[in-house]
Design an enzyme around this catalytic site. Structure first.
Site, PDB file in Angstrom:
ATOM      1  N   ARG A 246      24.745   8.474   4.681  1.00  9.65           N
ATOM      2  CA  ARG A 246      24.948   7.676   3.524  1.00  9.65           C
ATOM      3  C   ARG A 246      24.310   8.147   2.157  1.00  9.65           C
ATOM      4  O   ARG A 246      24.637   8.095   1.094  1.00  9.65           O
ATOM      5  CB  ARG A 246      24.739   6.211   3.851  1.00  9.65           C
TER       6      ARG A 246
ATOM      7  N   HIS B 294      25.205   8.880  -1.676  1.00 16.22           N
ATOM      8  CA  HIS B 294      24.521   7.917  -2.719  1.00 16.22           C
ATOM      9  C   HIS B 294      23.820   9.025  -3.684  1.00 16.22           C
ATOM     10  O   HIS B 294      23.586   8.641  -4.833  1.00 16.22           O
ATOM     11  CB  HIS B 294      23.483   6.810  -2.159  1.00 16.22           C
TER      12      HIS B 294
ATOM     13  N   GLY C 277      24.860  13.865  -9.886  1.00 15.31           N
ATOM     14  CA  GLY C 277      25.309  14.825  -8.699  1.00 15.31           C
ATOM     15  C   GLY C 277      24.096  14.905  -7.476  1.00 15.31           C
ATOM     16  O   GLY C 277      23.363  14.357  -7.313  1.00 15.31           O
TER      17      GLY C 277
ATOM     18  N   ASP D 182      21.184  16.129  -6.461  1.00  9.11           N
ATOM     19  CA  ASP D 182      19.901  16.743  -6.968  1.00  9.11           C
ATOM     20  C   ASP D 182      18.955  15.869  -6.538  1.00  9.11           C
ATOM     21  O   ASP D 182      17.741  16.097  -7.209  1.00  9.11           O
ATOM     22  CB  ASP D 182      20.197  16.536  -8.398  1.00  9.11           C
TER      23      ASP D 182
ATOM     24  N   SER E 205      18.270  12.874  -6.964  1.00 11.37           N
ATOM     25  CA  SER E 205      17.560  11.880  -7.597  1.00 11.37           C
ATOM     26  C   SER E 205      17.583  10.466  -7.129  1.00 11.37           C
ATOM     27  O   SER E 205      16.564   9.661  -7.544  1.00 11.37           O
ATOM     28  CB  SER E 205      18.704  11.762  -8.857  1.00 11.37           C
TER      29      SER E 205
ATOM     30  N   ASN F 125      21.170   0.793  -3.270  1.00 10.43           N
ATOM     31  CA  ASN F 125      20.321   1.392  -2.370  1.00 10.43           C
ATOM     32  C   ASN F 125      19.033   0.592  -1.876  1.00 10.43           C
ATOM     33  O   ASN F 125      18.585   1.071  -0.926  1.00 10.43           O
ATOM     34  CB  ASN F 125      19.687   2.548  -3.378  1.00 10.43           C
TER      35      ASN F 125
ATOM     36  N   HIS G 249      31.414   6.164   7.366  1.00 10.85           N
ATOM     37  CA  HIS G 249      30.989   4.947   6.507  1.00 10.85           C
ATOM     38  C   HIS G 249      31.431   3.799   7.327  1.00 10.85           C
ATOM     39  O   HIS G 249      30.283   2.983   7.780  1.00 10.85           O
ATOM     40  CB  HIS G 249      31.542   4.473   5.000  1.00 10.85           C
ATOM     41  N   THR G 250      32.514   3.523   7.725  1.00 12.18           N
ATOM     42  CA  THR G 250      32.781   2.359   8.644  1.00 12.18           C
ATOM     43  C   THR G 250      32.224   2.215   9.885  1.00 12.18           C
ATOM     44  O   THR G 250      31.980   1.094  10.214  1.00 12.18           O
ATOM     45  CB  THR G 250      34.408   2.243   8.703  1.00 12.18           C
TER      46      THR G 250
HETATM   47  C1  HEM Z   1      34.479   4.245  -0.050  1.00 16.41           C
HETATM   48  C2  HEM Z   1      33.812   3.440  -0.813  1.00 16.41           C
HETATM   49  C3  HEM Z   1      32.391   2.988   0.002  1.00 16.41           C
HETATM   50  C4  HEM Z   1      31.898   1.663  -0.119  1.00 16.41           C
HETATM   51  C5  HEM Z   1      32.462   0.796  -0.854  1.00 16.41           C
HETATM   52  C6  HEM Z   1      30.636   1.466   0.749  1.00 16.41           C
HETATM   53  C7  HEM Z   1      30.039   0.694   0.999  1.00 16.41           C
HETATM   54  C8  HEM Z   1      29.053   0.313   1.788  1.00 16.41           C
HETATM   55  C9  HEM Z   1      28.129  -0.645   2.080  1.00 16.41           C
HETATM   56  C10 HEM Z   1      28.181  -2.140   1.349  1.00 16.41           C
HETATM   57  C11 HEM Z   1      27.423  -0.574   3.160  1.00 16.41           C
HETATM   58  C12 HEM Z   1      26.421  -1.414   3.676  1.00 16.41           C
HETATM   59  C13 HEM Z   1      25.137  -1.382   3.276  1.00 16.41           C
HETATM   60  C14 HEM Z   1      24.054  -2.424   4.127  1.00 16.41           C
HETATM   61  O1  HEM Z   1      23.651  -2.067   5.061  1.00 16.41           O
HETATM   62  O2  HEM Z   1      24.015  -3.313   3.169  1.00 16.41           O
HETATM   63  C15 HEM Z   1      27.661   0.847   3.656  1.00 16.41           C
HETATM   64  C16 HEM Z   1      26.902   1.442   4.862  1.00 16.41           C
HETATM   65  C17 HEM Z   1      27.280   2.893   5.043  1.00 16.41           C
HETATM   66  N1  HEM Z   1      27.902   3.688   4.542  1.00 16.41           N
HETATM   67 FE1  HEM Z   1      29.421   3.547   2.847  1.00 16.41          FE
HETATM   68  N2  HEM Z   1      30.531   2.818   1.502  1.00 16.41           N
HETATM   69  C18 HEM Z   1      31.765   3.658   0.897  1.00 16.41           C
HETATM   70  C19 HEM Z   1      31.802   4.961   1.195  1.00 16.41           C
HETATM   71  C20 HEM Z   1      30.904   5.642   2.038  1.00 16.41           C
HETATM   72  C21 HEM Z   1      30.874   7.104   2.428  1.00 16.41           C
HETATM   73  C22 HEM Z   1      31.958   8.062   1.445  1.00 16.41           C
HETATM   74  C23 HEM Z   1      30.151   7.535   3.277  1.00 16.41           C
HETATM   75  C24 HEM Z   1      29.519   8.757   3.672  1.00 16.41           C
HETATM   76  C25 HEM Z   1      30.125   9.961   3.730  1.00 16.41           C
HETATM   77  C26 HEM Z   1      29.473   6.505   3.639  1.00 16.41           C
HETATM   78  C27 HEM Z   1      28.482   6.236   4.701  1.00 16.41           C
HETATM   79  C28 HEM Z   1      27.956   4.952   5.047  1.00 16.41           C
HETATM   80  C29 HEM Z   1      27.088   4.825   6.350  1.00 16.41           C
HETATM   81  C30 HEM Z   1      26.924   5.938   7.237  1.00 16.41           C
HETATM   82  C31 HEM Z   1      26.470   3.414   6.144  1.00 16.41           C
HETATM   83  C32 HEM Z   1      25.565   2.824   7.344  1.00 16.41           C
HETATM   84  C33 HEM Z   1      24.323   3.078   6.541  1.00 16.41           C
HETATM   85  C34 HEM Z   1      23.067   2.484   7.668  1.00 16.41           C
HETATM   86  O3  HEM Z   1      23.395   2.016   8.760  1.00 16.41           O
HETATM   87  O4  HEM Z   1      21.891   2.906   7.101  1.00 16.41           O
HETATM   88  N3  HEM Z   1      30.097   5.190   3.021  1.00 16.41           N
HETATM   89  N4  HEM Z   1      28.602   1.268   2.827  1.00 16.41           N
END
Ligand code: HEM
Length: 260
Positions: free
Chosen positions: A74, A78, A84, A86, A88, A107, A207-208
């Site tokens: 993640r 971010h 970009g 970088d 940041s 974040n 992400h999911t």
């Molecule tokens: C499509 C739009 C996206 C939205 C709206 C979104 C939103 C979120 C949110 C709200 C969380 C939960 C944060 C928390 O624990 O409170 C999360 C977790 C996470 N996201 Fe996304 N995300 C998106 C796309 C992505 C992408 C593109 C990636 C990776 C390439 C990613 C990787 C992750 C991962 C790995 C977690 C779990 C992080 C952890 O357990 O520390 N997400 N995301």
């Protein structure tokens, strides 16, 4: 499975949609991964141990807490969507810049893995001071986290040569799509970064299965599904090339948390 997972994300985002926020569109130029100057094996001559060190540090961290691996994947997203790729996102607040990206709602406090980047950077600085950028360490770490969380099934080269930026502003995190975005807004927020709907779907698969607001559907421990879409690797490389800084546009920080 990645597609199913992405569908879960999208339906989750739709369910959570409370308001239609304006899409952050049209500010940055889309990336051009072919011409942005990154190379696979960039550190082979400059600091041959660099990628190995990151892999060792990430492997140890993920074995101790797989959730940190999810955090590192993640972190790349971010970092790259804001100013970009970088580093940041790593800059700490200072009196001159009290509100960096790190303190922004997307974040803080959920983004994790900062101490893994610090550990990798410290180990690398011991052998090649001032050579390896924090931005490249984030990219290597996200790649290696994908490797360990998939038990070695996701294994790819990632080009390097990014420089670290000097600007980090909470206000710029509006480029990160919030969970309230509807599908058209999600697609648009990826499009302005040069990523396609397909890229969004495969990346969102990672992400999911991380710790998300949809996490009742999926285990926290597996950030990368075992039968992940093969397009994930290409999409990660593409995301890791968004608006990279080269030449005089950046620097190699000595400490990832502060500009030189
Ligand atoms: C499509 C739009 C996206 C939205 C709206 C979104 C939103 C979120 C949110 C709200 C969380 C939960 C944060 C928390 O624990 O409170 C999360 C977790 C996470 N996201 Fe996304 N995300 C998106 C796309 C992505 C992408 C593109 C990636 C990776 C390439 C990613 C990787 C992750 C991962 C790995 C977690 C779990 C992080 C952890 O357990 O520390 N997400 N995301």
């Amino acid at each position: 499975m990645a597609r199913n997972a992405a569908a879960v994300l999208i339906s989750c985002a739709l369910l959570l949609a409370a308001a239609c926020q304006p899409a952050a569109a049209g500010y940055y130029k889309p990336p051009n991964p072919d011409t942005c100057g990154l190379k696979v094996g960039y550190y082979l001559a400059k600091c041959p141990a660099a990628e190995k060190i990151v892999k060792l540090v990430v492997g140890a961290a993920v074995r101790q807490n797989p959730g940190i691996g999810a955090g590192l994947i993640r972190m790349l997203f971010h970092d790259c969507f804001v100013e970009g790729c970088d580093a940041s996102v790593l800059l700490d607040p200072t009196s001159a810049n009290p509100r960096p990206e790190k303190l922004a709602a997307p974040n803080n406090p959920s983004l994790r893995g900062f101490e893994v980047i610090d550990a990798a950077k410290a180990a690398i600085e011991k052998v090649c001071p001032g050579v390896v950028s924090c931005a490249d360490i984030i990219a290597f770490a996200a790649r290696d986290a994908s490797y360990f969380l998939s038990n070695g099934r996701v294994d790819f080269d990632i080009p390097a040569g990014r420089l670290d930026g000097r600007v980090s502003l909470e206000s710029r995190t509006n480029f990160l799509p919030p969970p309230t975005f509807v599908l058209s807004q999600l697609i648009d927020s990826f499009r302005v970064k040069g990523l396609s709907t397909d890229d969004m779907v495969v990346l969102s698969g990672a992400h999911t299965v991380g710790r998300s607001h949809c996490s009742s559907f999926v285990p926290d421990r597996l950030a990368v599904p075992s039968n992940i879409d093969p397009k994930y690797e290409a999409a990660m490389v593409k995301m890791a090339s968004i608006e990279v800084k080269t030449g005089s546009a950046g620097e190699v920080r000595s400490n990832c948390r502060v500009v030189n």
